[in-house]
Write an enzyme that holds these catalytic residues in place. Structure first.
Site, PDB file in Angstrom:
ATOM      1  N   LYS A   1      45.877  -3.331 -41.691  1.00 46.09           N
ATOM      2  CA  LYS A   1      46.066  -4.626 -41.031  1.00 46.09           C
ATOM      3  C   LYS A   1      46.956  -5.489 -41.913  1.00 46.09           C
ATOM      4  O   LYS A   1      46.993  -5.303 -43.128  1.00 46.09           O
ATOM      5  CB  LYS A   1      44.720  -5.338 -40.817  1.00 46.09           C
TER       6      LYS A   1
HETATM    7  P1  NAD Z   1      47.180 -13.452 -28.520  1.00 45.60           P
HETATM    8  O1  NAD Z   1      47.893 -14.150 -29.607  1.00 45.60           O
HETATM    9  O2  NAD Z   1      47.973 -12.788 -27.466  1.00 45.60           O
HETATM   10  O3  NAD Z   1      46.136 -14.430 -27.823  1.00 45.60           O
HETATM   11  C1  NAD Z   1      45.145 -15.128 -28.499  1.00 45.60           C
HETATM   12  C2  NAD Z   1      44.530 -16.087 -27.501  1.00 45.60           C
HETATM   13  O4  NAD Z   1      43.365 -16.665 -28.061  1.00 45.60           O
HETATM   14  C3  NAD Z   1      45.462 -17.233 -27.119  1.00 45.60           C
HETATM   15  O5  NAD Z   1      45.361 -17.471 -25.736  1.00 45.60           O
HETATM   16  C4  NAD Z   1      44.897 -18.404 -27.901  1.00 45.60           C
HETATM   17  O6  NAD Z   1      45.178 -19.634 -27.302  1.00 45.60           O
HETATM   18  C5  NAD Z   1      43.427 -18.059 -27.830  1.00 45.60           C
HETATM   19  N1  NAD Z   1      42.605 -18.747 -28.824  1.00 45.60           N
HETATM   20  C6  NAD Z   1      42.814 -18.934 -30.140  1.00 45.60           C
HETATM   21  N2  NAD Z   1      41.800 -19.637 -30.671  1.00 45.60           N
HETATM   22  C7  NAD Z   1      40.925 -19.883 -29.667  1.00 45.60           C
HETATM   23  C8  NAD Z   1      39.680 -20.554 -29.560  1.00 45.60           C
HETATM   24  N3  NAD Z   1      39.119 -21.106 -30.635  1.00 45.60           N
HETATM   25  N4  NAD Z   1      39.076 -20.621 -28.350  1.00 45.60           N
HETATM   26  C9  NAD Z   1      39.620 -20.052 -27.258  1.00 45.60           C
HETATM   27  N5  NAD Z   1      40.785 -19.389 -27.291  1.00 45.60           N
HETATM   28  C10 NAD Z   1      41.429 -19.313 -28.477  1.00 45.60           C
HETATM   29  O7  NAD Z   1      46.222 -12.408 -29.269  1.00 45.60           O
HETATM   30  P2  NAD Z   1      45.608 -11.051 -28.709  1.00 45.60           P
HETATM   31  O8  NAD Z   1      46.517  -9.959 -29.100  1.00 45.60           O
HETATM   32  O9  NAD Z   1      45.199 -11.227 -27.293  1.00 45.60           O
HETATM   33  O10 NAD Z   1      44.323 -10.937 -29.647  1.00 45.60           O
HETATM   34  C11 NAD Z   1      43.078 -11.521 -29.300  1.00 45.60           C
HETATM   35  C12 NAD Z   1      41.984 -10.720 -29.950  1.00 45.60           C
HETATM   36  O11 NAD Z   1      42.081  -9.364 -29.516  1.00 45.60           O
HETATM   37  C13 NAD Z   1      42.050 -10.663 -31.481  1.00 45.60           C
HETATM   38  O12 NAD Z   1      40.756 -10.594 -32.016  1.00 45.60           O
HETATM   39  C14 NAD Z   1      42.777  -9.357 -31.730  1.00 45.60           C
HETATM   40  O13 NAD Z   1      42.532  -8.847 -33.022  1.00 45.60           O
HETATM   41  C15 NAD Z   1      42.157  -8.520 -30.649  1.00 45.60           C
HETATM   42  N6  NAD Z   1      42.913  -7.312 -30.316  1.00 45.60           N
HETATM   43  C16 NAD Z   1      44.202  -7.369 -29.895  1.00 45.60           C
HETATM   44  C17 NAD Z   1      44.878  -6.193 -29.625  1.00 45.60           C
HETATM   45  C18 NAD Z   1      46.296  -6.176 -29.101  1.00 45.60           C
HETATM   46  O14 NAD Z   1      46.794  -5.084 -28.816  1.00 45.60           O
HETATM   47  N7  NAD Z   1      46.950  -7.308 -28.942  1.00 45.60           N
HETATM   48  C19 NAD Z   1      44.234  -4.950 -29.787  1.00 45.60           C
HETATM   49  C20 NAD Z   1      42.909  -4.931 -30.191  1.00 45.60           C
HETATM   50  C21 NAD Z   1      42.266  -6.121 -30.470  1.00 45.60           C
END
Ligand code: NAD
Length: 420
Positions: A110
């Site tokens: 990461k």
């Molecule tokens: P992203 O940047 O696309 O979206 C994050 C979202 O969370 C945004 O809409 C933001 O406004 C919102 N957010 C941030 N703080 C917040 C809060 N306090 N309350 C409510 N909403 C809030 O990120 P993502 O890629 O969707 O990642 C989100 C989660 O999923 C993370 O934990 C990430 O590690 C996990 N994840 C992502 C992937 C991927 O392929 N993108 C894969 C596995 C896990």
């Protein structure tokens, strides 16, 4: 403005605690634990960036390789103001077990930079990305460590990392990152893979609980890549997504939000706030809504000892990494709420990242439907393996998933004879 879900609990402590629970259940020896529990490498980098106004600002970043026992390290890069080295170590640790749960030939890694991309211009983000990529360049590579997008990073940022790496090598190396734009060797279906994987694990859970998905009420915290795609697929499957939130606000409609319109609203205004045909609610209200499926899809520690008792969902699907603290786990379990743990629930992203890497290495690209079919097979068979352990060993779904992941890494370590 909603305060970010910052860590009341150190996520790395939670990652180690979850490891110990699984290692105890597997009766792993202390020798093996010492070999596989901690990150192999932690690189801290300084990222000086010339800002648009001419001055230099310094950002801190990290790349952590938790394990390379089963293959190259694999894991996203996060740009967020609350990134710490312990958060990156926790996320890298979870990636190791996640890749092993879905049985793809990667270890866990990461990366992260402590910054607020919302306060940076596109050019500043590009300069920061290229400088960070140069700083971690000795660690990354298609056979060593392969970054991907995570919170507030995207395909464009992956393209800049790939370009920086390739310029340094002197030839184009698409396989150094995944989640790239399609025109640069990205895979069809990668962008929606995490949300799609969440959806498949929910289908399996509904089957297990003999519950119909159609008509279910859904609440989604975090409307980014993972959350919005999961919401969209659930909406297509005729559920009612009654509430959703992002970092700026929460919107609610008891009859269901119009998800395609909500996605357009977020795209055009940058947030969910003021979405027509919805009312604003607080984050606390969002977590306490009566619903069938709750999807935390933002950051760690969203549900903790403080708000877990108000959760009224039947299923909690962890689209985010580490959204539930161990205290929340205990409370939800006592309430009979079924939790689909992060290292299984959101593994769709890394599965399609693996497909992208395979396609890049072979220079042969697959059709979208092919990607979806393969993803569904991997997600559902992994789900069934975790479920079998859950039923046979009478442990939580989280411990079952960790047992599967940790057990595979332990076995690989023993077989390689990686003793000093
Ligand atoms: P992203 O940047 O696309 O979206 C994050 C979202 O969370 C945004 O809409 C933001 O406004 C919102 N957010 C941030 N703080 C917040 C809060 N306090 N309350 C409510 N909403 C809030 O990120 P993502 O890629 O969707 O990642 C989100 C989660 O999923 C993370 O934990 C990430 O590690 C996990 N994840 C992502 C992937 C991927 O392929 N993108 C894969 C596995 C896990």
């Amino acid at each position: 403005m909603i305060a970010a879900a910052t860590a009341q609990r150190n996520p790395y402590d939670i990652a180690l605690q979850n490891f110990d629970t699984a290692a105890d259940a597997l009766e792993l020896s202390q020798d093996i634990r010492a070999m596989i529990k901690y990150p192999e490498r932690v690189l801290e980098v300084s990222v000086p960036v010339r800002m648009d106004i001419g001055e230099i600002r310094r950002f801190e970043g990290w790349r952590v390789q938790h394990s390379t026992t089963r293959g190259p390290a694999k894991g996203g890069i996060r740009y967020h103001p609350s990134v710490t080295v312990d958060e990156v170590k926790a996320l890298a640790t979870w990636m190791t077990w996640k890749c092993a749960v879905v049985n793809i030939p990667f270890g866990g890694g990461k990366g992260g930079v402590t910054c607020n991309p919302k306060e940076l211009s596109l050019r500043e983000i590009e300069r920061l990305t290229r400088r960070y990529a140069s700083a971690i360049l000795p660690l990354i590579g298609p056979l060593q460590d392969i970054p991907a997008p995570d919170v507030y990073t995207n395909p464009q940022i992956m393209a800049w990392i790939m370009d920086t790496y390739s310029m340094n090598k002197g030839y184009t190396v698409p396989g150094v990152v995944t989640g790239k734009p399609i025109s640069l060797g990205g895979s069809l279906g990668r962008n929606e893979a995490t949300g799609r994987g969440v959806f498949y694990t929910l289908q399996s859970t509904c089957e297990h609980l003999r519950m119909t998905m159609k008509g279910a009420k859904v609440v989604v915290q975090g409307f980014g890549n993972a959350g919005s795609v999961a919401a969209h697929l659930l909406d297509t499957a005729q559920t009612y997504v009654i509430a959703a939130s992002d970092s700026r606000g929460c919107v609610y409609n008891k009859n269901g939000l119009d998800i395609p319109k909500l996605m357009l609203h977020k795209e055009s205004t940058g947030s969910l706030v003021d979405f027509p045909a919805s009312e604003a609610i607080s984050p606390r209200q969002l977590f306490s809504l009566e619903c069938d499926i709750l999807i935390p899809a933002a950051l760690e520690n969203a549900v903790d000892g403080d708000n877990a008792s108000s959760v009224k969902a039947r299923i909690v699907a962890e689209a985010a990494n580490g959204p539930l603290t161990p205290e929340a786990d205990t409370i939800l379990e006592s309430k009979g709420i079924f939790v689909i743990p992060d290292i299984l629930c959101n593994a769709g992203g890394v599965v399609v990242s693996y497909f992208e890497w395979v396609q890049d290495e072979q220079h042969l690209f697959w059709e979208a439907q092919d990607v979806y079919n393969r993803l569904e097979r991997v997600m559902k068979s992994s789900y069934n393996e975790v479920l079998r352990l859950y039923l046979e060993r009478r442990v939580s779904m989280r411990t079952a998933a960790n047992m599967l992941g940790v057990g595979r890494v332990a076995e690989a370590t023993k077989l390689r004879g990686l003793y000093p």
